[in-house]
Scaffold this motif. Structure first.
Motif, short mmCIF file in Angstrom:
data_model
loop_
_atom_site.label_atom_id
_atom_site.label_comp_id
_atom_site.label_asym_id
_atom_site.label_seq_id
_atom_site.Cartn_x
_atom_site.Cartn_y
_atom_site.Cartn_z
N LEU A 1 -1.93 4.68 9.51
CA LEU A 1 -2.29 4.87 8.17
C LEU A 1 -3.25 6.12 8.02
N ALA A 2 -4.24 6.17 9.18
CA ALA A 2 -5.04 7.47 9.26
C ALA A 2 -4.05 8.75 9.32
N ALA A 3 -3.27 8.50 10.16
CA ALA A 3 -2.11 9.73 10.36
C ALA A 3 -1.70 10.26 9.12
N LEU A 4 -1.23 9.18 8.06
CA LEU A 4 -0.47 9.52 6.95
C LEU A 4 -1.31 10.18 5.91
N PHE A 5 -2.72 9.40 5.87
CA PHE A 5 -3.57 9.81 4.98
C PHE A 5 -4.72 10.21 5.42
N LEU B 1 0.77 -1.19 -0.09
CA LEU B 1 -0.10 -0.08 -0.04
C LEU B 1 0.71 1.20 -0.05
N ALA B 2 1.92 1.28 0.79
CA ALA B 2 2.75 2.46 0.87
C ALA B 2 3.42 2.78 -0.58
N LEU C 1 -8.48 10.75 3.42
CA LEU C 1 -9.11 9.56 3.15
C LEU C 1 -9.85 8.90 3.87
N PRO C 2 -11.21 8.63 3.84
CA PRO C 2 -12.17 7.99 4.77
C PRO C 2 -11.40 6.61 4.66
N LEU C 3 -11.27 6.27 6.10
CA LEU C 3 -10.88 4.88 6.34
C LEU C 3 -12.19 4.01 6.57
N VAL C 4 -12.16 2.85 6.10
CA VAL C 4 -13.26 1.68 6.36
C VAL C 4 -12.41 0.58 6.81
N VAL C 5 -12.43 0.14 7.96
CA VAL C 5 -11.83 -1.35 8.53
C VAL C 5 -12.96 -2.30 8.25
N ILE C 6 -12.51 -3.28 7.67
CA ILE C 6 -13.26 -4.76 7.20
C ILE C 6 -12.72 -5.73 8.18
N GLY C 7 -13.51 -6.29 8.92
CA GLY C 7 -13.11 -7.33 9.99
C GLY C 7 -14.26 -8.39 10.21
N ALA C 8 -13.67 -9.36 11.05
CA ALA C 8 -14.85 -10.18 11.61
C ALA C 8 -15.62 -9.44 12.69
N PRO C 9 -16.79 -9.97 13.00
CA PRO C 9 -17.52 -9.36 13.97
C PRO C 9 -16.92 -9.22 15.19
N GLY C 10 -15.96 -10.03 15.59
CA GLY C 10 -15.29 -10.09 16.78
C GLY C 10 -14.15 -8.71 16.94
N ASP C 11 -14.06 -8.17 15.82
CA ASP C 11 -12.97 -7.16 15.68
C ASP C 11 -13.80 -5.74 15.95
N GLU C 12 -14.96 -5.85 15.81
CA GLU C 12 -15.87 -4.46 16.09
C GLU C 12 -15.29 -3.77 17.18
N PRO C 13 -15.55 -4.51 18.57
CA PRO C 13 -15.14 -3.81 19.84
C PRO C 13 -13.87 -3.06 19.52
N ARG D 1 -9.79 7.88 -3.58
CA ARG D 1 -11.21 8.32 -2.73
C ARG D 1 -11.21 7.90 -1.33
N ALA D 2 -10.78 6.69 -1.22
CA ALA D 2 -10.97 6.15 0.04
C ALA D 2 -10.04 4.84 0.15
N LEU D 3 -9.76 4.46 1.77
CA LEU D 3 -8.94 3.40 2.03
C LEU D 3 -9.72 2.40 2.75
N GLY D 4 -9.53 1.05 2.41
CA GLY D 4 -10.39 -0.10 3.07
C GLY D 4 -9.21 -0.86 3.51
N ILE D 5 -9.15 -1.34 4.76
CA ILE D 5 -8.06 -2.24 5.50
C ILE D 5 -8.87 -3.40 5.95
N ASP D 6 -8.34 -4.53 5.35
CA ASP D 6 -8.83 -5.89 5.97
C ASP D 6 -8.01 -6.15 7.40
N PHE D 7 -8.79 -6.13 8.38
CA PHE D 7 -8.29 -6.08 9.84
C PHE D 7 -7.20 -7.44 9.87
N ALA D 8 -7.69 -8.64 9.19
CA ALA D 8 -6.89 -9.84 9.17
C ALA D 8 -5.57 -9.80 8.57
N THR D 9 -5.67 -8.97 7.64
CA THR D 9 -4.42 -8.68 6.64
C THR D 9 -3.09 -8.07 7.54
N ILE D 10 -3.53 -7.05 8.26
CA ILE D 10 -2.75 -6.49 9.06
C ILE D 10 -2.06 -6.75 10.27
#
Length: 144
Positions: free
Chosen positions: A92-96, A62-63, A99-111, A72-81
């Protein structure tokens, strides 16, 4: 990250860009997605065919691809990082910040992501597997 009065992210049309390989260029309707899950990327592309989703297999990739063209935006698969995901999302939010940042993850990642949403670091959380309608809506609004 700034949100509009209706909760929509501000326009990122002058933000940084991405490409998906040698010679690939981004355009104003592109969203960079960090994931190693080809099925997830395919599902997101199917949900939002009006957008060009550019895949990056790692934060390092990504870098390299976020550079000098609009994205226009950035999506991040929480499992990938992986380990250190929260810190990486915040970096990443500080660097960009444009860009609206969307985190994509398992329901257990939401908290783990909710406090970042509350602080304005992350714009939205999209649960896996993403339903067609939620994915289409989240990506389209993020890419405005």
């Amino acid at each position: 990250m700034e949100l509009g009065t209706a909760g929509a992210p501000r326009s990122a049309s002058t933000g940084t860009g991405a490409s998906s390989g040698p010679g690939a260029a981004t355009g104003p309707d592109e969203v960079a997605i960090v994931t190693t899950d080809a099925g997830l990327l395919d599902a997101l592309r199917e949900a939002a065919p009006q957008l060009r989703l550019v895949g990056a297999g790692s934060v390092g990739e990504l870098a390299r691809i976020l550079g000098n063209r609009p994205c226009r935006a950035l999506g991040i698969d929480f499992a990938t990082i992986g380990n250190g995901g929260i810190e990486m999302v915040e970096r990443l939010a500080a660097l960009f910040p444009e860009l609206p940042l969307v985190v994509i993850g398992a329901p257990g990642d939401e908290p783990f992501v909710t406090p970042m949403i509350d602080r304005g670091v992350v714009w939205r959380f999209l649960a896996k597997p993403p339903g067609r309608e939620p994915a289409a809506t989240v990506l389209a609004v993020a890419a405005r």
